[in-house]
Design a protein around this motif. Structure first.
Motif, short mmCIF file in Angstrom:
data_model
loop_
_atom_site.label_atom_id
_atom_site.label_comp_id
_atom_site.label_asym_id
_atom_site.label_seq_id
_atom_site.Cartn_x
_atom_site.Cartn_y
_atom_site.Cartn_z
N ALA A 149 87.12 -20.91 64.57
CA ALA A 149 88.02 -19.99 63.87
C ALA A 149 89.38 -20.01 64.53
CB ALA A 149 87.45 -18.57 63.87
N CYS A 150 90.39 -19.62 63.76
CA CYS A 150 91.74 -19.45 64.29
C CYS A 150 92.46 -18.44 63.40
CB CYS A 150 92.50 -20.77 64.34
SG CYS A 150 92.95 -21.43 62.72
N GLU A 151 93.57 -17.93 63.91
CA GLU A 151 94.40 -17.00 63.15
C GLU A 151 95.74 -17.64 62.87
OE1 GLU A 151 94.69 -13.33 65.22
OE2 GLU A 151 92.71 -12.63 64.60
N ARG A 166 96.85 -10.75 60.48
CA ARG A 166 96.96 -12.20 60.39
C ARG A 166 95.75 -12.76 59.65
NH1 ARG A 166 99.36 -14.64 66.04
NH2 ARG A 166 101.28 -13.42 66.07
N ARG A 222 92.71 -15.01 59.02
CA ARG A 222 91.75 -15.67 59.88
C ARG A 222 91.05 -16.77 59.09
NH1 ARG A 222 88.88 -14.71 64.63
NH2 ARG A 222 86.70 -15.36 64.64
N THR A 263 88.07 -19.85 59.12
CA THR A 263 86.85 -20.32 59.76
C THR A 263 86.43 -21.63 59.11
OG1 THR A 263 85.44 -19.07 58.24
CG2 THR A 263 86.05 -17.99 60.30
#
Length: 594
Positions: free
Chosen positions: A352-354, A362, A364, A366
């Motif tokens: 995952a990242c934002e 923000r 997100r 996945t």
């Protein structure tokens, strides 16, 4: 006629450890272990002094050495020369041997005399808003210790804490920038004056973007001749501590001197595998705890010749992941890092990242994949696509990866927009895919372990060898997992995996299916055991990789080819596409269908 004398001598700083039946020698840039004879330590003891002094020929003549001894000495010298432990000196250079700069060049330069002549013809200029500031003084002193005349010039255009170093010589002007910040500082890579100014401004902007410093392994800066120039206790800049000004000033001067003398860049001498050969690196320093390390930093987009050619496309998954790490560096990376922290990794690996944004919330992202490394690469590409300045972009680690992702997405969009699906598509018979071990595993995980009531439909698009699988919850028209692949079994397996990842992450995945597009990267250089079948991820991906080229051709006939962005198309280009290309990534644009 007088025979030519051997001008070779042992490089300054080479250390020697005698062994029971051999020697171990190590220098600045190489080492070698010689074994096989108990006479080697005695031979070395006899030649070491004259070899360090550059008088080996005189020593051999005085001892009336015979052919056997001379052959043994020459064999020893050949090994030392092959490992960079010897240096040749022209006539007259020996007179300067005790000069600190000459000693440094003798230890580091391929041609010390030429390097010394280059520095002898150089003159430096230190530009700063305040030429009396701690960083400007430290850099100037380090350059003067190398015997280079220094001029200090006030430049009101430079902000507080930033200095530019220019080195004038026989060739183009070389320059770099260094700066002190409240929590640390930096020194850029050598380049043109325009490049140094642009690098400094862009790097400070990136460091100000809110990334959290203090993570990663400890590194160290490099010292040039005479150290880093020294700074009195209590002096510093921008609250960065009293030691950062001499550290950064000395490291910047050292790097500029190496560029002028034709020495290797100090950034490449630490053996740091995180740095990408072919791209410049910046030195980043922190005050608490005190440390300095190089990070890959290609800099902002500039017109040629200030813009380098960048890296070739990645040929293996390992290359792509190293570039991913540099692109998402926690201090100066341009993209959010895809991480597994806080996510369950069973039954499917997730990352995952934002995405960066202006608001407090923000977005997100996945992604799931058969392995975590594949999930991280998929997520990086998806995040980059959403941050591109123009819509319709597809990012891949190389052209084949980008084409595979773009063509799969184009087919899925077309199927979603066409009532009844792709014209001419027919349902694939269950026996074609229901017995595949990957499908059985992921379908059992979805329906039995996760207890999701689901249904799957697999269709074949005519005779083109393209299969489209869609997983939905029972009684729900929404797509839970989707895949477009060369075989019905692959499509069913990737769609089931996508559904598992969506349920595990708590919602549908982001983006359109990419499935086996990464398979050629994952399979490149990987070796599978003879007893592995498609139930093993590596063997399954290897089989998918073998079908990928023909599959992309079949998809191209159905959907039309994606196209590269034109290098000079300002409507499509921007800093991020140029940055991705510099790292060897491919950016494609697919025309949007009405």
């Amino acid at each position: 006629m007088t025979a030519a004398r051997d001008a070779r001598r042992l490089r300054p700083g080479v250390a020697v450890t005698p062994l029971r039946a051999g020697l171990h020698l190590r220098g600045r840039a190489g080492s070698v272990t010689l074994e096989g004879s108990a006479a080697l330590p005695a031979l070395w003891q006899w030649v070491e002094g004259p070899l360090r002094a550059g008088a080996l020929d005189d020593h051999l003549d005085a001892a009336a050495a015979g052919p056997a001894l001379r052959t043994a000495v020459e064999t020893l010298l050949g090994q030392l020369d092959a490992h960079g432990l010897l240096v040749s000196e022209p006539d007259g250079y020996a007179d300067q041997r005790h000069d600190p700069v000459a000693l440094w060049l003798g230890a580091a330069a391929e041609r010390p005399a030429a390097a010394l002549a280059a520095l002898g013809a150089a003159r430096a200029e230190v530009l700063a808003g305040d030429p009396g500031g701690p960083l400007a003084r430290a850099a100037g002193r380090a350059l003067e210790l190398a015997g280079v005349p220094v001029t200090r010039t006030a430049d009101p255009a430079l902000p507080e804490g930033r200095v530019l170093l220019h080195l004038h010589g026989t060739g183009p002007v070389r320059a770099l920038a260094a700066g002190l910040r409240p929590d640390g500082g930096y020194a850029t890579a050598p380049g043109s004056p325009a490049r140094a100014r642009a690098d400094a401004a862009a790097l400070e902007t990136r460091l100000d973007a809110g990334r959290n410093p203090g993570e990663g392994d400890t590194g160290s800066g490099a010292e040039g001749p005479g150290g880093v120039g020294g700074e009195a206790p209590g002096e510093g800049g921008a609250g960065a501590g009293p030691v950062l000004a001499p550290l950064l000033g000395g490291a910047a001067a050292h790097r500029l001197l190496c560029a002028a003398a034709g020495l290797p860049d100090p950034a490449g001498e630490g053996g740091d595998e995180r740095l990408l050969p072919g791209l410049p690196a910046v030195l980043l320093a922190e005050a608490a705890p005190l440390r300095a390390e190089y990070r890959t930093w290609p800099g902002p987009r500039l017109p040629a010749p200030d813009r380098g050619p960048g890296l070739a496309p990645a040929a293996t998954l390992g290359e792509a992941l190293r570039r991913l790490s540099a692109l998402t560096d926690e201090r100066c990376g341009a993209l959010p890092a895809p991480l597994a922290a806080g996510l369950r990794q069973l039954p499917a690996p997730l990352a995952a990242c934002e995405l960066p944004g202006d608001g407090p919330v923000r977005r997100r992202l996945t992604a799931g994949a058969p392995r975590l490394d594949l999930a991280r690469l998929e997520l990086l590409c998806r995040a980059a696509e959403l941050l591109l300045p123009a819509p319709g972009g597809t990012v891949g680690a190389n052209p084949g990866h980008a084409r595979g992702r773009a063509l799969r997405a184009a087919f899925a969009r077309r199927a979603a927009r066409t009532p009844g699906g792709i014209p001419g598509a027919v349902d694939a018979a269950g026996p074609e895919w229901s017995g595949h071990p990957q499908f059985r595993h992921w379908w059992h995980t979805l329906t039995a372990r996760l207890e999701v009531p689901a249904r799957i439909r697999v269709r074949r698009a005519g005779a083109h060898g393209v299969h489209h699988a869609v997983v939905r919850r029972a009684g729900d028209a929404g797509v839970l997992g989707e895949a477009v692949e060369a075989t019905a079994a692959d499509a069913a397996a990737f769609a089931a995996l996508a559904a598992v990842a969506a349920v595990q992450a708590g919602g549908p995945g982001d983006g359109l299916p990419s499935g086996g597009a990464v398979a050629p990267l994952a399979a490149a250089g990987a070796r599978a055991a003879g007893w592995e079948d498609d139930g093993w991820t590596g063997r399954w991906l290897a089989g998918t990789a073998e079908r990928e080229a023909a599959f992309q051709e079949a998809l191209r006939r159905l959907t039309g080819p994606p196209r590269h962005t034109a290098a000079g198309a300002p409507a499509r280009d921007g800093e991020l596409p140029e940055l991705l290309r510099a790292f060897g990534f491919t950016v494609l644009y697919t025309p949007e269908e009405p």
